[in-house]
Design an enzyme around this catalytic site. Structure first.
Site, PDB file in Angstrom:
ATOM      1  N   GLU A   1      39.116  42.200  32.929  1.00 40.18           N
ATOM      2  CA  GLU A   1      39.867  40.946  33.028  1.00 40.18           C
ATOM      3  C   GLU A   1      39.017  39.702  32.765  1.00 40.18           C
ATOM      4  O   GLU A   1      38.797  38.899  33.675  1.00 40.18           O
ATOM      5  CB  GLU A   1      40.538  40.829  34.406  1.00 40.18           C
ATOM      6  CG  GLU A   1      41.483  41.963  34.729  1.00 40.18           C
ATOM      7  CD  GLU A   1      42.341  41.704  35.978  1.00 40.18           C
ATOM      8  OE1 GLU A   1      42.168  40.653  36.614  1.00 40.18           O
ATOM      9  OE2 GLU A   1      43.188  42.557  36.294  1.00 40.18           O
TER      10      GLU A   1
ATOM     11  N   GLU B   1      44.747  49.435  35.722  1.00 38.90           N
ATOM     12  CA  GLU B   1      45.087  49.050  37.100  1.00 38.90           C
ATOM     13  C   GLU B   1      46.588  48.810  37.195  1.00 38.90           C
ATOM     14  O   GLU B   1      47.172  48.178  36.311  1.00 38.90           O
ATOM     15  CB  GLU B   1      44.409  47.737  37.539  1.00 38.90           C
ATOM     16  CG  GLU B   1      42.937  47.833  37.801  1.00 38.90           C
ATOM     17  CD  GLU B   1      42.329  46.494  38.215  1.00 38.90           C
ATOM     18  OE1 GLU B   1      43.052  45.636  38.764  1.00 38.90           O
ATOM     19  OE2 GLU B   1      41.124  46.325  37.966  1.00 38.90           O
TER      20      GLU B   1
HETATM   21  C1  FCB Z   1      42.827  42.555  39.505  1.00 37.59           C
HETATM   22  C2  FCB Z   1      41.383  42.892  39.714  1.00 37.59           C
HETATM   23  C3  FCB Z   1      41.113  43.864  40.832  1.00 37.59           C
HETATM   24  C4  FCB Z   1      42.029  43.627  42.014  1.00 37.59           C
HETATM   25  C5  FCB Z   1      43.465  43.524  41.567  1.00 37.59           C
HETATM   26  C6  FCB Z   1      44.451  43.338  42.689  1.00 37.59           C
HETATM   27  O1  FCB Z   1      42.924  41.289  38.961  1.00 37.59           O
HETATM   28  O2  FCB Z   1      40.837  43.430  38.530  1.00 37.59           O
HETATM   29  O3  FCB Z   1      39.757  43.781  41.160  1.00 37.59           O
HETATM   30  O4  FCB Z   1      41.597  42.537  42.730  1.00 37.59           O
HETATM   31  O5  FCB Z   1      43.607  42.489  40.648  1.00 37.59           O
END
Ligand code: FCB
Length: 459
Positions: free
Chosen positions: A167, A366
């Protein structure tokens, strides 16, 4: 019997974490300070004064955590390497104890039949590099490539999947423009320079990974699905600016070898005459990738708005004449994020429409939710909302596959409750509960549900 969405054979199911959020052992075995140590130890910046000093103590308890992963049945585990454990001062001496820790973790995973997926940068920049300008300066990208080469030399033979950056939007814009992530800066051009240098660092790191012969190299982006608050032309134009800041600033150079043609309408004077861009950068950044990682949580609704800062000289890089609007009529998680699974399908289909053959295979690196978990007396959590979130998003992901998007894997965020950055330990994303007093781990219902889903694929 629960009806689980069914994925093609070979589809990768995983779980994800990040170093600063779980490891603790902040001062052990030669680890140097990172920008998150500095940020979290600055009074008033992190909720409740929480820090990652101890976190989930994963540094010492990793065998127990790998056992939880094995029991879960995942194919792959995505974790990040703490740069300040490997190169404590950001440049120069390499710390063998840092390399040893990750080598032990990788061996433990392989012995459990789990493929490691490494993220090289999940936001814990060595403080020494921030002191020399951080991502505002190109030198940081060069140091990142050196660190990558060291790690790859040690682990390339055992780690198949490598993610350069997690990110970069958060690193560049939350870190250098909004100031809600380390290093907590609120800048205009500094943040745009950081965005560019992160991309340059990615390109150099991909070269280092290729030189080490890794099987798969990619990057993880948090792409946004931006929706207009109304059908008005002004709100639709606001979506273009939001898309540029969140998505196109990354996907255009990475996937199309060019800068977004909407950058001037988004950033105006801030983007003009950028001295940090060099000839050759688009080719470096746009090298072919083996996969694109996408982190997805929620859609965003945006409306046209005036600049927040009237004085152009004081404007930050995220002051782009739009405002986020709360989406009504849907459930919100403990993060106050709206739950709209279909927008994951839409995001992926739109990406495929835009980039076509240039879009590499995708891994959802994620996805998950923070909920108001209430443990019962024995520590278990009946987290029905999280189970519903995961089920509905996996179903939406399957719809994207059915629509022809080449998605190869899915990693739940997160294996463990952990340090949720500026929000501290109050926001729990784990499918395993962590009691922060005893550090005891207790699988939640969502863990058992995910385990059953994975097992059902193999029948
Ligand atoms: C993302 C991050 C991760 C976590 C999630 C909820 O932005 O990559 O580390 O904090 O959100």
């Amino acid at each position: 019997m629960t009806d689980f969405p069914r994925f093609p054979p070979g589809f990768v199911f995983g779980a994800a974490t990040a170093s600063y959020q779980i490891e603790g052992a902040a001062h052990e075995d030669g680890r140097g300070p990172s920008i998150w140590d500095t940020y979290s130890h600055t009074p008033g910046l992190v909720a409740n004064g929480d820090t990652g000093d101890i976190a989930c103590d994963h540094y010492h308890r990793y065998p127990e955590d790998v056992a939880l992963l094995r029991e879960l049945g995942v194919d792959s585990y995505r974790f990040s390497i703490a740069w300040p454990r490997i190169v404590p001062a950001g440049s120069g001496a390499v710390n063998p104890k840092g390399l040893d820790f990750y080598a032990r973790l990788v061996d433990e995973l392989l012995a459990a039949g789990i493929e490691p997926a490494v993220t090289l940068y999940h936001w814990d920049l060595p403080q020494a590099l921030e002191d020399r300008g951080g991502w505002r300066v190109r030198e940081t990208a060069e140091r990142f490539a050196e660190y990558t080469a060291v790690v790859a030399e040690h682990l390339a033979d055992r780690v198949p999947r490598w993610i350069t950056l997690n990110e970069p939007w958060c690193s560049a814009f939350l870190g250098y423009s909004v100031g809600r992530h380390a290093p907590g800066a609120r800048e205009g051009r500094g943040a745009l320079a950081a965005a560019h240098h992160l991309l340059v660092g990615h390109g150099l790191a991909v070269q280092a990974l290729r030189a080490a012969g890794v099987r798969e190299a990619g990057i993880t982006l948090n792409l946004d699905r931006n929706l207009p608050a109304t059908g008005s032309a002004a709100d639709r134009a606001a979506v273009v600016r939001a898309d540029t800041q969140h998505n196109l600033v990354w996907t255009e150079p990475l996937l199309a070898g060019r800068y977004p043609d909407t950058e001037e309408e988004t950033w105006g004077e801030l983007i003009s005459g950028q001295d940090f861009r060099r000839d050759g950068d688009p080719a470096l950044i746009g090298q072919p990738l083996d996969f694109l990682g996408i982190n997805y949580y929620r859609p965003t609704v945006v409306a046209d708005a005036p600049y927040r800062e009237a004085d152009p000289a004081r404007r930050t890089a995220t002051d782009n004449r739009y405002a986020e609007v709360r989406l009504e009529g849907v459930r919100h998680t403990a993060m106050e994020w709206p739950v709209v699974p279909d927008s994951l399908t839409d995001l992926l289909v739109a990406l495929k429409e835009r980039y076509g053959e240039a879009l590499p295979p995708i891994h959802i690196t994620e996805n998950g939710s923070a909920e108001h978990d209430e443990p019962s007396a024995d520590g278990t959590v009946h987290d029905r909302d999280r189970v519903a979130y995961l089920r509905d998003h996996l179903t939406a992901l399957k719809s994207a596959l059915d629509a022809g998007v080449d998605v190869r894997g899915y990693y739940v965020w997160s294996l463990l409750d952990n340090f949720e950055w500026a929000l501290g330990y109050g926001k729990r994303f784990g499918i395993v509960r962590v009691d922060y007093d005893t550090l005891r781990r207790t699988p939640k219902d969502s863990y058992h549900w995910y385990r059953a889903l994975i097992a059902a694929q193999r029948r």
